[in-house]
Motif scaffolding. Structure first.
Motif, PDB file in Angstrom:
ATOM      1  N   CYS A 124      34.845  43.069  35.544  1.00 34.86           N
ATOM      2  CA  CYS A 124      36.265  43.126  35.927  1.00 34.86           C
ATOM      3  C   CYS A 124      36.876  44.481  35.572  1.00 34.86           C
ATOM      4  O   CYS A 124      36.786  44.912  34.424  1.00 34.86           O
ATOM      5  CB  CYS A 124      37.019  41.999  35.218  1.00 34.86           C
ATOM      6  SG  CYS A 124      38.789  42.003  35.588  1.00 34.86           S
ATOM      7  N   ASP A 125      37.525  45.128  36.550  1.00 35.93           N
ATOM      8  CA  ASP A 125      38.191  46.422  36.306  1.00 35.93           C
ATOM      9  C   ASP A 125      39.283  46.286  35.261  1.00 35.93           C
ATOM     10  O   ASP A 125      39.508  47.193  34.469  1.00 35.93           O
ATOM     11  CB  ASP A 125      38.903  46.923  37.588  1.00 35.93           C
ATOM     12  CG  ASP A 125      37.935  47.333  38.677  1.00 35.93           C
ATOM     13  OD1 ASP A 125      36.722  47.398  38.407  1.00 35.93           O
ATOM     14  OD2 ASP A 125      38.405  47.591  39.810  1.00 35.93           O
ATOM     15  N   THR A 126      39.991  45.154  35.301  1.00 38.25           N
ATOM     16  CA  THR A 126      41.176  44.998  34.465  1.00 38.25           C
ATOM     17  C   THR A 126      40.829  44.695  33.017  1.00 38.25           C
ATOM     18  O   THR A 126      41.427  45.262  32.111  1.00 38.25           O
ATOM     19  CB  THR A 126      42.060  43.848  35.015  1.00 38.25           C
ATOM     20  OG1 THR A 126      42.115  43.979  36.427  1.00 38.25           O
ATOM     21  CG2 THR A 126      43.452  43.878  34.444  1.00 38.25           C
ATOM     22  N   CYS A 127      39.891  43.761  32.790  1.00 44.68           N
ATOM     23  CA  CYS A 127      39.682  43.325  31.408  1.00 44.68           C
ATOM     24  C   CYS A 127      38.232  43.441  30.923  1.00 44.68           C
ATOM     25  O   CYS A 127      37.943  43.137  29.772  1.00 44.68           O
ATOM     26  CB  CYS A 127      40.189  41.892  31.225  1.00 44.68           C
ATOM     27  SG  CYS A 127      39.102  40.654  31.933  1.00 44.68           S
ATOM     28  N   GLY A 128      37.334  43.885  31.802  1.00 46.91           N
ATOM     29  CA  GLY A 128      35.953  44.120  31.356  1.00 46.91           C
ATOM     30  C   GLY A 128      35.078  42.871  31.274  1.00 46.91           C
ATOM     31  O   GLY A 128      33.912  42.959  30.897  1.00 46.91           O
ATOM     32  N   SER A 129      35.628  41.684  31.631  1.00 48.13           N
ATOM     33  CA  SER A 129      34.816  40.460  31.570  1.00 48.13           C
ATOM     34  C   SER A 129      33.824  40.399  32.741  1.00 48.13           C
ATOM     35  O   SER A 129      33.963  41.123  33.726  1.00 48.13           O
ATOM     36  CB  SER A 129      35.699  39.222  31.608  1.00 48.13           C
ATOM     37  OG  SER A 129      36.589  39.220  30.532  1.00 48.13           O
ATOM     38  N   GLU A 130      32.899  39.459  32.628  1.00 51.32           N
ATOM     39  CA  GLU A 130      31.900  39.281  33.670  1.00 51.32           C
ATOM     40  C   GLU A 130      32.534  38.622  34.907  1.00 51.32           C
ATOM     41  O   GLU A 130      33.360  37.719  34.773  1.00 51.32           O
ATOM     42  CB  GLU A 130      30.796  38.376  33.110  1.00 51.32           C
ATOM     43  CG  GLU A 130      29.640  38.164  34.041  1.00 51.32           C
ATOM     44  CD  GLU A 130      28.809  36.937  33.656  1.00 51.32           C
ATOM     45  OE1 GLU A 130      27.841  36.648  34.361  1.00 51.32           O
ATOM     46  OE2 GLU A 130      29.144  36.272  32.650  1.00 51.32           O
TER      47      GLU A 130
END
Ligand code: AP5
Ligand code: MG
Ligand code: ZN
Length: 214
Positions: free
Chosen positions: A150-156
């Motif tokens: 995820c660009d916004t929060c780095g999650s998968e």
């Protein structure tokens, strides 16, 4: 400003609602995101919601309405909000209408993002979702900067459980039976605005801001 996003599953309600929320500084409230967050956390609500969602069915009104009314009563909703995925049935719309009327308030716009069924299945199979922050991507149309992240929060990023083609077909049927009647409901209230959802997401957004800025 109080806004409702209407449209078939995959029409781009979430994509546009996020952009509206940012531009107009109002919260983006998605009942689908709330359910998915609960599923991820393993809550009782999540367990119950999942049994319906995995089949492409609606979560019962009783459960959904309570969650939504609690959410819009929060402090950050004082200046408005954009609802994405609620209401989805006439009874849900009636409950919301009654709650707002009691506060001397009303919905300002119901924005119908119009996309024909033929386009939907392709969109869903290419969608990747972030279950942490609710961001959505498309592997071809709107790819993340780094694949699978995820660009916004780095999650998968994941393929949603309900985005399998058989389930998408059920969701489309449920949409036509239970949710599409809301188009007439909000037309009668003079707040319905329809935008073409088949064009580039930036152009869809431009059509929406033109309506909201009038
Ligand atoms: P919910 O999460 O609301 O799903 P939905 O309505 O089926 O809609 P989606 O989130 O799938 O699509 P979207 O319109 O947000 O499109 P998106 O922007 O992601 O609900 C899920 C389930 O929860 C329901 O089935 C139900 O069980 C339950 N539920 C939720 N609310 C409920 C309620 N009120 N009552 C009862 N049950 C409830 O875009 C789709 C894809 O297309 C993405 O990949 C995106 O990147 C891409 N895309 C977007 N715009 C464009 C564009 N212009 N061009 C090309 N690609 C685009
Ligand atoms: Mg969505
Ligand atoms: Zn995220």
């Amino acid at each position: 400003m109080k806004i409702i996003m209407l449209g078939a599953p995959g029409a781009g309600k979430g994509t546009q609602a996020k952009m509206i929320a940012e531009q107009y500084k109002i919260p983006h409230i998605s009942t689908g995101d709330i359910f998915r967050a609960n599923i991820k956390e393993g809550t009782e609500l999540g367990k119950e919601a999942k049994t319906y969602m995995d089949k492409g069915l609606l979560v019962p009104d009783e459960l959904t309405v309570k969650i939504l009314l609690d959410r819009v009563a929060k402090e950050d909703c004082k200046n408005g909000y954009v609802l994405d995925g609620f209401p989805r049935t006439i009874p849900q719309a009636e409950v919301l209408d009654k709650a707002l009327t009691e506060l001397g308030d009303k919905i300002d716009y119901a924005i119908n993002v119009d996309v024909p069924d033929e386009n939907i299945i392709n969109r869903m199979s290419g969608r990747r979702a972030c279950l942490s922050c609710g961001a959505t991507y498309h592997i071809e149309h709107i790819p993340p900067k780094k694949e699978g992240v995820c660009d916004t929060c780095g999650s998968e990023l994941v393929l949603r459980d309900d985005d399998k083609p058989e389930t998408v077909k059920n969701r489309l049927n449920v949409y036509h039976e239970q949710t599409q009647p809301l188009i007439d409901f909000y037309t009668a209230k003079n707040v319905l605005k329809t935008v073409d959802g088949t064009v580039d997401m930036k152009d869809v957004f431009a059509a929406i801001t033109e309506i909201l800025d009038k």
